[in-house]
Design a protein around this motif. Structure first.
Motif, PDB file in Angstrom:
ATOM      1  N   ARG A  24     -46.305 -19.844 -23.056  1.00  0.00           N
ATOM      2  CA  ARG A  24     -45.420 -19.244 -24.256  1.00  0.00           C
ATOM      3  C   ARG A  24     -44.016 -19.087 -23.710  1.00  0.00           C
ATOM      4  O   ARG A  24     -43.282 -18.222 -24.266  1.00  0.00           O
ATOM      5  CB  ARG A  24     -46.412 -18.585 -25.536  1.00  0.00           C
ATOM      6  N   VAL A  40     -36.261 -18.608 -23.746  1.00  0.00           N
ATOM      7  CA  VAL A  40     -35.531 -19.414 -24.771  1.00  0.00           C
ATOM      8  C   VAL A  40     -34.596 -18.584 -25.428  1.00  0.00           C
ATOM      9  O   VAL A  40     -33.496 -18.203 -25.506  1.00  0.00           O
ATOM     10  CB  VAL A  40     -35.486 -20.451 -25.221  1.00  0.00           C
ATOM     11  N   ALA A  41     -35.081 -17.547 -26.603  1.00  0.00           N
ATOM     12  CA  ALA A  41     -34.990 -17.250 -27.657  1.00  0.00           C
ATOM     13  C   ALA A  41     -34.078 -15.640 -27.222  1.00  0.00           C
ATOM     14  O   ALA A  41     -33.368 -15.263 -27.503  1.00  0.00           O
ATOM     15  CB  ALA A  41     -35.737 -16.678 -28.632  1.00  0.00           C
ATOM     16  N   ALA A  42     -34.482 -15.413 -26.046  1.00  0.00           N
ATOM     17  CA  ALA A  42     -34.698 -14.066 -25.469  1.00  0.00           C
ATOM     18  C   ALA A  42     -32.400 -14.390 -25.045  1.00  0.00           C
ATOM     19  O   ALA A  42     -31.872 -13.560 -25.089  1.00  0.00           O
ATOM     20  CB  ALA A  42     -34.511 -13.829 -24.316  1.00  0.00           C
ATOM     21  N   HIS A  81     -40.038 -29.757 -25.676  1.00  0.00           N
ATOM     22  CA  HIS A  81     -39.164 -29.377 -26.743  1.00  0.00           C
ATOM     23  C   HIS A  81     -38.007 -28.390 -26.170  1.00  0.00           C
ATOM     24  O   HIS A  81     -36.920 -28.467 -26.473  1.00  0.00           O
ATOM     25  CB  HIS A  81     -39.598 -29.382 -27.875  1.00  0.00           C
ATOM     26  N   ASN A  82     -38.003 -27.783 -25.486  1.00  0.00           N
ATOM     27  CA  ASN A  82     -36.867 -26.327 -24.545  1.00  0.00           C
ATOM     28  C   ASN A  82     -36.083 -27.411 -23.938  1.00  0.00           C
ATOM     29  O   ASN A  82     -35.067 -27.287 -24.064  1.00  0.00           O
ATOM     30  CB  ASN A  82     -37.207 -25.378 -24.260  1.00  0.00           C
ATOM     31  N   PRO A 105     -41.081 -20.562 -24.815  1.00  0.00           N
ATOM     32  CA  PRO A 105     -40.126 -20.038 -25.896  1.00  0.00           C
ATOM     33  C   PRO A 105     -39.015 -18.865 -26.028  1.00  0.00           C
ATOM     34  O   PRO A 105     -38.660 -18.326 -27.426  1.00  0.00           O
ATOM     35  CB  PRO A 105     -41.054 -20.499 -27.573  1.00  0.00           C
ATOM     36  N   ALA A 106     -40.366 -17.591 -25.626  1.00  0.00           N
ATOM     37  CA  ALA A 106     -39.352 -16.476 -25.909  1.00  0.00           C
ATOM     38  C   ALA A 106     -38.203 -16.686 -24.816  1.00  0.00           C
ATOM     39  O   ALA A 106     -37.231 -15.350 -25.697  1.00  0.00           O
ATOM     40  CB  ALA A 106     -41.073 -15.607 -25.233  1.00  0.00           C
ATOM     41  N   GLY A 162     -45.174 -12.866 -21.339  1.00  0.00           N
ATOM     42  CA  GLY A 162     -45.788 -12.620 -22.265  1.00  0.00           C
ATOM     43  C   GLY A 162     -46.940 -13.240 -22.408  1.00  0.00           C
ATOM     44  O   GLY A 162     -47.987 -13.554 -21.495  1.00  0.00           O
ATOM     45  N   LEU A 163     -47.405 -14.802 -23.267  1.00  0.00           N
ATOM     46  CA  LEU A 163     -48.643 -15.229 -23.890  1.00  0.00           C
ATOM     47  C   LEU A 163     -48.918 -16.730 -22.575  1.00  0.00           C
ATOM     48  O   LEU A 163     -47.513 -16.936 -21.754  1.00  0.00           O
ATOM     49  CB  LEU A 163     -48.684 -15.599 -25.217  1.00  0.00           C
ATOM     50  N   ASN A 206     -45.809 -28.550 -24.722  1.00  0.00           N
ATOM     51  CA  ASN A 206     -44.713 -28.942 -25.749  1.00  0.00           C
ATOM     52  C   ASN A 206     -44.040 -27.678 -26.071  1.00  0.00           C
ATOM     53  O   ASN A 206     -43.240 -28.675 -25.676  1.00  0.00           O
ATOM     54  CB  ASN A 206     -45.251 -28.605 -27.090  1.00  0.00           C
ATOM     55  N   HIS A 207     -44.032 -26.594 -25.183  1.00  0.00           N
ATOM     56  CA  HIS A 207     -42.298 -26.101 -25.492  1.00  0.00           C
ATOM     57  C   HIS A 207     -41.866 -27.042 -24.223  1.00  0.00           C
ATOM     58  O   HIS A 207     -40.216 -26.974 -24.037  1.00  0.00           O
ATOM     59  CB  HIS A 207     -42.424 -24.744 -24.864  1.00  0.00           C
TER      60      HIS A 207
END
Lengths: 556, 283
Positions: free
Chosen positions: B67, B73-75, B103-104, B70-71, B63-64, B99-100
């Motif tokens: 980032r 954990v959502a998967a 928070h993750n 976030p991608a 991804g980015l 930041n991720h």
């Protein structure tokens, strides 16, 4: 048709009072439209809701008032000039304002006597229902929607007491809308998303989009939707993309500032061909702008946001029905073409409640992943194809591996710098535009066929423009019609070209300072608007204002 | 670095790069755990380490920059049956994605996060990373880096991570074991992997790490949080490697009302009867 204003300071309960009153009126058969005008503060200031109701469909708010419910003196001072000669002001005995039309009732005292000063708003609702010739039938049910069980009884009493002390002043009119819905744009978006099979919504709270997040959170457990408050908008959109890649229908929502943070990832959805729905509930910018107010100034931004070139679709929501059906359709288009679809709403539409026919989720078909893969050859996530659409398998669902990359990639999804592959991949992605161009919905044509002046608008000005056309034609000063765009990018051109050729004058009506739709139309078609009606003070233009400005100045 | 199941691919890494060993250990760990490629998702952002998903026979999400978490954990939220591993660098994980990272840890989703920590930016050719030591001279930090280096293990423990480990590419068997433990751990698991960057980091070389690291032995109590923070702070003449902290915690999936019902999210459908009720509630 009646038009009431409920005003006061933040924290005085205007929201709840308006919500209860509008529900009563709608249930008794009226067509109701309520718009909300509030300041970016939790206490104090001046906020108001405008409730307009009648037996015919209401599309726009009006600035002319039949009644004011003033919870403070400022409301009287701010709005008395909008009140009709025969109108009324209902206020508490404690108000110091004077006006011949002012009816003072000791609502605060009555509420205190009932044991809770907070129920004075409900006393006002009781008074209003009596004044407008309504009954209290179904009161418990209405109150129960907004009031916690333990406060139900006291609210019921407050309502009855208000009703008892008032006198009937207007005749009840029989409308046919009691079985219709009363819903705001943001709530309709949330319902549309769930109807489309939403499984994952991630967002960072931001006015005026937050009520989508809250509405989904409230129903998420029951509906099987994971609703995640992200640490920032960058996380929100990347989470939505990750969830979508892994097979959960996903969406994120924000306003312009948050969208600015999402821009890079919007390109990831485009490049990696991962379906994504993003809603931008616009507010006036730039930057923090006017947080709780309305504007249509993100159009040019969202159609070009993110570096490089990739296919995307932008749909502007025009009303609460669009908010439901076009949200569903956005999921279909995102899946069918494996693209990001951006919905543009705004504070006016997002917060306004309107009367709509109960939604029918079966009206919109939502595509499943294009996983028609026979499994014979090697699976290629980005296989070249006639229409640019490649089979999208879900990782873990088959034995095939699914690789995606934000770098330019080959058919397998692996990094490449090959000039040949690069060109073919860009062509493959862009080819998808041809497909969804064929699915574009032409703008709404409003007014007579034999017009000579054509108004052009998009999104939430649909209601005010529609009513303005009626007002302008009523007085016989000209023959007016309007085209109001929902699908706005790519721009549908068929009807536009046809109608523009017939028009002597073309006037764009937009809630921004630069005429962004007019600019897009000029760029795409060469059609130039001769005049414009623009408004960018953060308050939605009314039908009356559009009509007046067109009549007076010939528009400017 | 060839294992049968997870295959060998040509890479774009420099000869001698620590990434090779990490990749080999990852493939070995997955193979030893009996994972099928189709049930594994390797996610990354951008960077040299972030090319890892391209070089392994598994589902890949590149991804980015910053980032990946976030991608990823959502998967995992979308499909709990996937074994989700984030393999990416110190710049991606702790700089752009700081930041991720924080928070993750708080979300505690069941993924493994393997950070290829070479204390330098590789892809952009040699600038300071969040973990670069003080005094490191680069093309940007021309007077030597004077910002305090981030201590990822310490941050992770402080933020409430339940599995925090430090590994080193020179200790292969231990690294394989750490990876297996991290993947098996129920919740967010961080392995900060020390590795040399042969092209750009001339300070923290293989020999530099090799002279300092020591494996934590069985006498170490990995469940003592205060002691773990002390161990995490140890990053000088001596650098402990191994599982610094281990605690069983409820995962996001166990706490989420939607996910704890046991049906993977992607397999759920919206109930038409519920839709009718929702619509009716606005009448």
């Amino acid at each position: 048709m009646y038009n009431l204003l409920i005003g006061g300071a933040a924290g005085q309960g205007i929201e709840t009072t308006a919500a209860i009153l509008e529900k009563f009126l709608k249930r008794s058969g009226y067509h109701v439209l309520t718009i909300r005008d509030f300041m970016s503060r939790v206490r104090g200031g001046h906020n108001f809701s405008l409730i307009r109701f009648g037996t015919e469909p209401i599309r726009s708010h009006s600035d002319r008032l039949d009644g004011i419910i003033a919870l403070d003196d400022e409301t009287v001072h701010e709005h008395r000039d909008q009140l009709n000669e025969t109108g009324f002001i209902l206020g508490d005995s404690k108000l110091s304002a004077t006006d011949d039309r002012l009816i003072k009732v000791d609502m605060a005292g009555m509420a205190k006597e009932l044991g809770n000063p907070r129920v004075s708003g409900i006393i006002a609702v009781g008074i209003l229902l009596k004044m407008f010739g309504e009954t209290l039938d179904g009161a418990e049910d209405v109150l129960g929607t907004f009031v916690k069980q333990q406060y139900l009884q006291i609210n019921q009493k407050a309502l009855e007491q208000g009703y008892a002390i008032a006198e009937k002043r207007y005749e009840h009119l029989d409308g046919k809308y009691s079985g219709w819905m009363l819903i705001s744009g943001n709530h309709a978006v949330a319902l549309g998303a769930v109807a489309a099979g939403l499984r994952f919504y991630s967002a960072y709270p931001m006015s005026p989009s937050t009520s989508i997040l809250e509405t989904l959170a409230a129903l998420g457990d029951e509906a099987g939707v994971v609703v995640e408050q992200a640490e920032d908008e960058i996380a929100a959109i990347n989470m939505a993309i990750g969830a979508s890649y892994a097979g959960a229908r996903a969406m994120t929502g924000t306003s312009g500032g948050g969208f600015s943070l999402m821009v890079e990832a919007l390109g990831l959805s485009g490049m990696a061909e991962i379906p994504l729905v993003v809603i931008d509930v616009q507010r006036p910018g730039p930057v923090t702008g006017l947080p709780t107010r309305t504007e249509q100034s993100d159009l040019r931004f969202v159609i070009s946001a993110s570096q490089g070139e990739f296919p995307r679709m932008v749909i502007a929501l025009r009303n609460q029905e669009d908010a439901f059906y076009q949200t569903m359709r956005a999921f279909h288009l995102a899946e069918a073409y494996q693209i990001p679809v951006i919905l543009l709403s705004d504070q006016y539409l997002g917060d306004a409640t309107a009367t709509v026919e109960p939604f029918d989720p079966t009206r919109i078909r939502v595509a499943d992943p294009a996983s028609s893969y026979d499994g014979e050859d090697e699976y290629l996530r980005y296989r070249y194809s006639e229409d640019g659409i490649s089979p999208r398998l879900i990782p873990g669902k088959t034995k095939h591996l699914v690789a995606i990359d934000s770098d330019e990639h080959d058919e397998r999804g692996w990094i490449t710098e090959s000039a040949e592959v690069r060109t073919k991949m860009v062509d493959k992605r862009m080819k998808k535009i041809e497909g969804f161009r064929r699915e574009l919905l032409e703008p709404d044509m409003i007014g007579p066929e034999d017009f000579d002046t054509l108004l052009l608008g998009w999104g939430s000005t649909w209601g005010p423009i529609a009513e303005a056309v009626r007002l302008l034609n009523q007085k016989g000063q000209g023959r007016y019609a309007a085209l109001v765009f929902g699908d706005v990018y790519p721009l549908p051109q068929k009807l536009l070209k046809e109608k523009a050729a017939q028009a002597k004058r073309l006037i764009n009506v937009e809630q921004n300072a630069t005429g962004q739709l007019a600019g897009l139309i000029r760029e795409e078609t060469g059609i130039v608007c001769t005049d414009s009606v623009l408004k960018y003070d953060g308050r939605q233009i009314s039908a009356e204002e559009i009509a007046a400005r067109i009549r007076k100045e010939g528009a400017k | 670095m060839s294992t049968e199941t997870f295959c060998t691919y040509e890479t774009a890494w420099c000869p001698g790069c620590g990434n090779f060993m990490i990749l080999e250990c990852l493939k070995t760990a997955l193979e030893q755990m009996g994972k099928e490629p189709s049930e594994v998702l390797v996610a990354a952002g951008i960077g040299q380490a972030a090319k890892t998903p391209q070089y392994i026979n598994a589902n890949a999400f590149c991804g980015l920059h910053g980032r990946a978490l976030p991608a990823a954990v959502a998967a995992k939220m979308a499909n709990e049956k996937l074994t989700v591993i984030v393999n990416t660098g110190d710049g991606d994980s702790y700089g752009e994605g700081g930041n991720h990272f924080i928070h993750n840890i708080r979300r505690n989703i069941d993924i493994a996060h393997f950070v290829h920590d070479n204390q330098i930016y590789g892809l952009t050719k040699g600038q300071a990373s969040p973990t670069s030591v003080i005094g490191l001279v680069t093309g940007v930090q021309t007077d030597g880096n004077f910002n305090e280096p981030l201590n990822p293990a310490l941050v992770a423990i402080a933020c409430g991570a339940g599995f925090v480990a430090r590994g080193f590419t020179g200790h292969k068997e231990q690294l394989i074991s750490l990876m297996k433990q991290a993947i098996a751990y129920q919740g967010y698991a961080l392995v900060d992997i020390l590795q040399p960057c042969v092209s750009f980091n001339k300070t923290n070389t293989f020999a530099w790490y090799n002279a300092r690291v020591y494996e934590l032995d069985e006498s170490y109590d990995r469940q003592n949080k205060a002691a773990a923070m002390q161990k995490a702070l140890e990053f000088g003449d001596k650098i402990p490697i191994g599982v610094l902290y281990h605690e069983e915690k409820s995962t996001y999936h166990q706490k989420s009302e939607v996910l704890k019902q046991g049906v993977p999210l992607l397999d759920r459908k919206t109930d038409p009867a519920l839709m009718k009720r929702l619509i009716a509630s606005y009448i």
